[in-house]
Design a protein around this motif. Structure first.
Motif, PDB file in Angstrom:
ATOM      1  N   UNK B 168       0.842  -1.196   0.000  1.00  0.00           N
ATOM      2  CA  UNK B 168       0.000   0.000   0.000  1.00  0.00           C
ATOM      3  C   UNK B 168       0.875   1.243   0.000  1.00  0.00           C
ATOM      4  N   UNK B 173      -1.207  -0.217  -5.363  1.00  0.00           N
ATOM      5  CA  UNK B 173      -2.639  -0.255  -5.584  1.00  0.00           C
ATOM      6  C   UNK B 173      -3.152   0.988  -6.279  1.00  0.00           C
ATOM      7  N   UNK B 176      -6.929   3.112  -5.929  1.00  0.00           N
ATOM      8  CA  UNK B 176      -8.139   2.479  -5.410  1.00  0.00           C
ATOM      9  C   UNK B 176      -8.409   2.890  -3.978  1.00  0.00           C
ATOM     10  N   UNK B 177      -7.359   2.818  -3.190  1.00  0.00           N
ATOM     11  CA  UNK B 177      -7.573   3.128  -1.780  1.00  0.00           C
ATOM     12  C   UNK B 177      -7.218   4.570  -1.523  1.00  0.00           C
ATOM     13  N   UNK B 179      -6.566   6.982   1.524  1.00  0.00           N
ATOM     14  CA  UNK B 179      -6.448   7.313   2.937  1.00  0.00           C
ATOM     15  C   UNK B 179      -5.825   8.686   3.009  1.00  0.00           C
ATOM     16  N   UNK B 182      -2.349   9.583   4.355  1.00  0.00           N
ATOM     17  CA  UNK B 182      -1.292   9.045   3.495  1.00  0.00           C
ATOM     18  C   UNK B 182      -1.059   9.950   2.313  1.00  0.00           C
TER      19      UNK B 182
END
Lengths: 324, 292
Positions: B168, B173, B176-177, B179, B182
Motif C-alpha cells: 500500500x 494499488x 483504489x484506496x 487514505x 497518506x
C-alpha cells in the motif's frame, strides 16, 4: 560418595527441605543407590538450581536499573533464523548474474508477459474424496486452471498433449491413503519440475472463521523468504502459476511463505481498515510444501537431470541450515 | 489305507495342513487340487491324485499313483504342459485318461484359472507400477514437529499484513484506496503547489471510494449516501484551507484521542473523511489563532 548422602541433614521423604542446603562439592545425586532417596535429592538439587538462577536474574536486573541509561542494550534472543548458517547461494537483490539468468530462463516468456498461464491439475490414479475436493478448491484458487482425472494415463503421454493444447503448467497431486501427500509442479514447455511433499492440507470447510468462496478475480501473489538461488527459482515457479496482472478489486491474495524450508500456502481476502491496519480473512484451502527435488526438464523420473535432490544424510545434518 | 488316513486326519486327529474357519475347512497342502479339505481333495488321503501347478509362468501336471506310494522321492510325477491353452487341455486329458472324472475336471479348471491369472500378471507389468516408498517413522515425526515449529515461527498473519501494508505504501494499488493522511504525507514530500492538484484529485477519488465502500463486504452500511456527500463538501472546504504540517499532526493526534471520546461513532471511523471533519472543527480555532 556413600558419605555424601549421610552428611546432608534432614533428608527423608517426610520433612520439607531446609532453605539453604549445601551439597558438598564432590557430591553427585546419581551416586545414591536408593531410588526414592535419589529422586528426592535430585528434586532438592533442582530447586536449589532454580533459586540460584532466579537470584542471578534479580541481580542482573538490579544492575541494569542501577546503570540506567548507561546499561548495555538488551541482548537479542537467538532464534533459528538468526543463527542460520549462511548459504553461499543467497541471492543478492542487485546481483547481475542472477538477473541475467532470470531473463533467459524458462520463465522469461511468462515474466515478459508473452504467455498467459494455463494450468492443468490432476491426481494420481483413483483419487479418493478428499483429494478430489482439494483439487476442485485448488482450481478455484488458481485462475485459468482445469481439473482432469487421471484414469490410468501415463504422465509421459499426457505431457505432449498438454503442450499441444497450450497448457503452461501441470500440477499432479499424489495421494496416499485417501489424503493428498505430494505435489508435482511442472512448467510445461520443457520447464523445471519440482516435486514436493505436501502436508497439513485443510479444505475450506475445515478452516475456522473462513470467508465466502473465492471469486473469479485474479489474486495477488506474495512470496516471502525465498532467499537462495534455489528458493528464487521455486518462487518464480509459483509466481508463474498466476496471471501477471492481479485484479485489486478482488482483494484476494495468495501467499507462499517460506520458513525453514517449509512453504506455507494461504489464501486470504484482505481489507484495508485504515492506512496502518489491514484485516485479513482466510478463504480457500491451505497446505504446506517441502521441496524434495527439482528437475531440469519435464517430468521424467528415470532419465531426468536433477538440479537438486534432498539427500537426507548430507543435507539434514545441521539444524540451522536451510536450502530454500 | 487311504480310508484309514482320511478317518484319522480328516475327521478325528490333527492335520497340520487343515485350516478351519467359521464356514469352511481349507487345506494348505501345496499339492491340493481345490484348496478345500475334503475326502476327495485331500492329497494325503487319496492314493491316486493329480494337480496342476505353475512355476515361473509355466504350468506342470503333477500325478501321484499307488505304485509309487512307497517311494516318496518319486511320488509326484511332473509333466510340462504346453503354452497353448487347447493343447495343454488335451495333454491333461491324455495324461489323466482313465482317471476319475472329478480329478480330471478339477485339474482342467485349475489350469484355466492359472492361465487367466498369468495373463493378468503380464498385462499389469506392462502398465505403470505403483512404487511403494516406505515411510520412516522417525523422520516423519521429526518433519511434522519441525513443520509445526516453523509455522509458529512464521507468524503468517503478521507477515502477510506487513507485506500488504508495504504494498500500500509503495502505491502498487494506485488510486483504489484513499487514505487522506497518506495522501497528505505524499503531498508534503512533494511541494505545496502540487498538493493542491492532489486535493482536487482526491475529491474525484472520494467519489470512487464511495463505490468501493459499497462493494466491500465487511463494512456494514450505516450511513446514508446523503451524509456522505455532506461530509464530502466539508472535507473539500477544509482541504483547501489546510495545507500545513501541524494540522495533520494534530489530526493524527486527535484521531487517536477520538476513539475514547465518541464511542458512538465507532463503525463510521472506517470511513476516514468523516472522522477528520469532526476534529478539524475543534482544531480550527487554534490554527486560526496561529495564522493570525
Amino acid at each position: 560418595a556413600a558419605g555424601g548422602s549421610g552428611t546432608v541433614p534432614g533428608e527423608g521423604s517426610g520433612p520439607p527441605a531446609p532453605e539453604r542446603v549445601l551439597f558438598p562439592p564432590t557430591f553427585s545425586v546419581s551416586e545414591i543407590k536408593n531410588k526414592q532417596r535419589r529422586h528426592f535429592m535430585f528434586l532438592r538439587w533442582k530447586q536449589q538450581q532454580r533459586k540460584e538462577k532466579l537470584a542471578l536474574k534479580k541481580k542482573r536486573r538490579k544492575e541494569r536499573e542501577a546503570l540506567g541509561d548507561k546499561a548495555p542494550p538488551k541482548a537479542i534472543p537467538k532464534t533459528i533464523e538468526n543463527q542460520r548458517v549462511y548459504d553461499e547461494t543467497t541471492v543478492d537483490p542487485n546481483d547481475e548474474e542472477v538477473a541475467f539468468d532470470e531473463a533467459t530462463d524458462e520463465f522469461a516468456p511468462y515474466f515478459n508477459r508473452q504467455t498467459v498461464p494455463k494450468i492443468l491439475i490432476t491426481t494420481s490414479d483413483r483419487p479418493r474424496g478428499r483429494t478430489v475436493r482439494f483439487c476442485e478448491q485448488l482450481a478455484t484458487v488458481i485462475p485459468n486452471s482445469h481439473v482432469y482425472y487421471r484414469r490410468g494415463l501415463a504422465l509421459k503421454r499426457i505431457i505432449p498433449q498438454c503442450i499441444a493444447r497450450d497448457f503452461t503448467d501441470l500440477i499432479v497431486i499424489n495421494e496416499d491413503r485417501k489424503i493428498p501427500n505430494g505435489l508435482v509442479l511442472s512448467h510445461l514447455p520443457d520447464g523445471p519440475t519440482a516435486h514436493f511433499r505436501m502436508s497439513s492440507v485443510r479444505l475450506r470447510k475445515e478452516i475456522k472463521r473462513k470467508g465466502k468462496e473465492p471469486t473469479e478475480h485474479v489474486p495477488e501473489v506474495i512470496l516471502n523468504n525465498f532467499t537462495t538461488r534455489l528458493g528464487h527459482s521455486i518462487g518464480r515457479m509459483f509466481a508463474a502459476l498466476f496471471p501477471h496482472d492481479p485484479q485489486f478489486i478482488g482483494r484476494q491474495v495468495a501467499t507462499f511463505h517460506n520458513q525453514r524450508d517449509y512453504i506455507f500456502f494461504r489464501f486470504h481476502r484482505y481489507i484495508f481498515k485504515s492506512e496502518k491496519k489491514v484485516g485479513i480473512q482466510e478463504l480457500g484451502p491451505r497446505f504446506t510444501l517441502k521441496l524434495r527435488s527439482l528437475q531440469k526438464g519435464t517430468f521424467d523420473s528415470k532419465f531426468g537431470e536433477y538440479e537438486w535432490i534432498h539427500k537426507r544424510r548430507e543435507m539434514d545434518t545441521s539444524r540451522r541450515k536451510f536450502h530454500l | 489305507s487311504s480310508q484309514v488316513v482320511w478317518s484319522m486326519l480328516g475327521n478325528r486327529q490333527f492335520c497340520s495342513y487343515k485350516m478351519t474357519t467359521k464356514t469352511q475347512n481349507f487345506c494348505r497342502n501345496e499339492y491340493n487340487l481345490t484348496g478345500l479339505c475334503n475326502r476327495s481333495s485331500c492329497p494325503l488321503a487319496n492314493s491316486q491324485y493329480a494337480t496342476v501347478r505353475e512355476e515361473k509362468g509355466r504350468c506342470y501336471l503333477y500325478m501321484k499313483t499307488i505304485e509309487r506310494a512307497a517311494f516318496p522321492r518319486r511320488l509326484w510325477e511332473r509333466v510340462l504342459l504346453s503354452k497353448n491353452y487347447e493343447k495343454a487341455l488335451e495333454e491333461i486329458d491324455e495324461n489323466l485318461i482313465y482317471w476319475p472324472r472329478f480329478i480330471r475336471h478339477k485339474c482342467k479348471q485349475r489350469f484355466t484359472k492359472i492361465t487367466q491369472y498369468l495373463i493378468r500378471i503380464r498385462k499389469l507389468t506392462l502398465k505403470r507400477q505403483r512404487k511403494l516408498v516406505p515411510l520412516r517413522r522417525k523422520i516423519e515425526r521429526r518433519e511434522n514437529r519441525r513443520e509445526e515449529k516453523a509455522l509458529i515461527a512464521a507468524q503468517l498473519d503478521n507477515a502477510i499484513e506487513k507485506e500488504l501494508l508495504e504494498r500500500l505504501k509503495q502505491d502498487t494499488y494506485g488510486d483504489i484506496y484513499n487514505f487522506p493522511i497518506h495522501a497528505f504525507d505524499k503531498a508534503l514530500q512533494q511541494q505545496d503547489a502540487e498538493s493542491e492538484s492532489e486535493s482536487d484529485a482526491e475529491r474525484e477519488e472520494e467519489e470512487e471510494d464511495d463505490e468501493d465502500v459499497d462493494k466491500r463486504e465487511f463494512v456494514e452500511a450505516e450511513d446514508s449516501e446523503l451524509s456522505d456527500f455532506e461530509d464530502m463538501d466539508k472535507l473539500e472546504t477544509s482541504s483547501e484551507e489546510e495545507q500545513e504540517e501541524e494540522e495533520e499532526v494534530e489530526k493524527k493526534g486527535s484521531h487517536s484521542k477520538s476513539k475514547g471520546k465518541t464511542p458512538l461513532k465507532g463503525p463510521a471511523r472506517r470511513k476516514r473523511p468523516y472522522i477528520e471533519i469532526e476534529y478539524e472543527e475543534e482544531t480550527e480555532p487554534s490554527t486560526k489563532t496561529k495564522a493570525a
